[in-house]
Write an enzyme that holds these catalytic residues in place. Sequence first.
Site, mmCIF file in Angstrom:
data_model
loop_
_atom_site.group_PDB
_atom_site.id
_atom_site.type_symbol
_atom_site.label_atom_id
_atom_site.label_comp_id
_atom_site.label_asym_id
_atom_site.label_seq_id
_atom_site.Cartn_x
_atom_site.Cartn_y
_atom_site.Cartn_z
ATOM 1 N N GLU A 135 0.960 -1.162 0.010
ATOM 2 C CA GLU A 135 -0.026 0.091 -0.079
ATOM 3 C C GLU A 135 0.882 1.403 -0.040
ATOM 4 O O GLU A 135 0.626 2.344 -0.771
ATOM 5 C CB GLU A 135 -0.905 -0.111 1.251
ATOM 6 C CG GLU A 135 -2.074 -1.232 1.305
ATOM 7 C CD GLU A 135 -2.819 -1.420 0.055
ATOM 8 O OE1 GLU A 135 -2.935 -0.455 -0.858
ATOM 9 O OE2 GLU A 135 -2.995 -2.787 -0.198
ATOM 10 N N HIS A 138 1.689 2.234 -3.315
ATOM 11 C CA HIS A 138 0.878 2.942 -4.275
ATOM 12 C C HIS A 138 0.777 4.475 -3.883
ATOM 13 O O HIS A 138 0.936 5.401 -4.787
ATOM 14 C CB HIS A 138 -0.595 2.838 -3.877
ATOM 15 C CG HIS A 138 -1.101 1.451 -4.267
ATOM 16 N ND1 HIS A 138 -1.262 1.272 -5.605
ATOM 17 C CD2 HIS A 138 -1.475 0.284 -3.608
ATOM 18 C CE1 HIS A 138 -1.836 0.062 -5.878
ATOM 19 N NE2 HIS A 138 -2.065 -0.492 -4.718
HETATM 20 C C1 QAP Z 1 -2.594 -5.933 -1.477
HETATM 21 O O1 QAP Z 1 -4.622 -6.351 -2.505
HETATM 22 C C2 QAP Z 1 -1.922 -7.174 -1.031
HETATM 23 O O2 QAP Z 1 -7.680 -9.357 -8.300
HETATM 24 C C3 QAP Z 1 -4.054 -5.816 -1.132
HETATM 25 O O3 QAP Z 1 -9.973 -9.794 -8.284
HETATM 26 C C4 QAP Z 1 -2.311 -8.605 -1.754
HETATM 27 O O4 QAP Z 1 -6.620 -6.444 -1.289
HETATM 28 C C5 QAP Z 1 -0.896 -7.658 -0.154
HETATM 29 C C6 QAP Z 1 -8.692 -8.008 -4.610
HETATM 30 C C7 QAP Z 1 -2.078 -9.839 -1.437
HETATM 31 C C8 QAP Z 1 -0.633 -8.665 0.037
HETATM 32 C C9 QAP Z 1 -1.026 -9.946 -0.499
HETATM 33 C C10 QAP Z 1 -7.797 -8.426 -5.989
HETATM 34 C C11 QAP Z 1 -9.939 -8.530 -4.813
HETATM 35 C C12 QAP Z 1 -7.763 -7.859 -3.791
HETATM 36 C C13 QAP Z 1 -8.257 -9.059 -7.240
HETATM 37 C C14 QAP Z 1 -6.071 -6.664 -2.294
HETATM 38 C C15 QAP Z 1 -9.463 -9.199 -7.137
HETATM 39 C C16 QAP Z 1 -10.568 -9.131 -6.033
HETATM 40 C C17 QAP Z 1 -6.737 -7.285 -3.400
HETATM 41 CO CO CO Z 2 -2.779 -2.564 -4.758
#
Ligand code: QAP
Ligand code: CO
Length: 168
Positions: A135, A138
């Site tokens: 995050e 970003h």
């Molecule tokens: C960051 O990401 C993260 O493709 C947050 O179809 C993710 O919340 C950090 C999401 C994994 C560490 C490990 C993604 C939801 C959510 C998709 C998320 C989707 C629906 C991603």
């Molecule tokens: Co992200």
Amino acid sequence: MAILKILEFPDPRLRTIAKPVAHFDAALLKLVDDMIETMYEADGVGLAATQVDVHKRLLVIDVSEDRNEPLVFVNPEITVLDDSLREVKEGCLSVPGFYEPVTRPEHILVRAQDKQGNAFELQPEGLLAVCIQHELDHLNGKLFVDYVSALKRQRIRSKLEKQQRQPA
Ligand code: QAP
Ligand code: CO
């Protein structure tokens, strides 16, 4: 509260460097609430203000099982504590449907402010440590796809551009 629109890669606005939050006012509290609601509605574990086209240094995260422990980080800063790295498969609400392994420091110290402006420190473990780094990227205009090969990134870009041309 309101559900905010999430920008999708390769939208150039995702490359904006966010500015520090200077005013801890009612508008900030509303933005925090809207970001938390948007994150839950989208089934995300984390959301940066950049992703909703607000270029302020603000993140919301919830890695809890029951999705009822939202964390708010205003003006976050990270110190890497040692050389250990960990590879985790990451996704992103701004890169829907794609997941790739990313290697990041395992042990970090986070300094931030809460939504009232009070400073705090945290030494996160596991998924929380990964999520905070993802995050914070970003807020600096960086996406997890920047860590994968140019070939993979280009494939992801083409597929998302094609999807974005189709009416939802
Ligand atoms: C960051 O990401 C993260 O493709 C947050 O179809 C993710 O919340 C950090 C999401 C994994 C560490 C490990 C993604 C939801 C959510 C998709 C998320 C989707 C629906 C991603
Ligand atoms: Co992200």
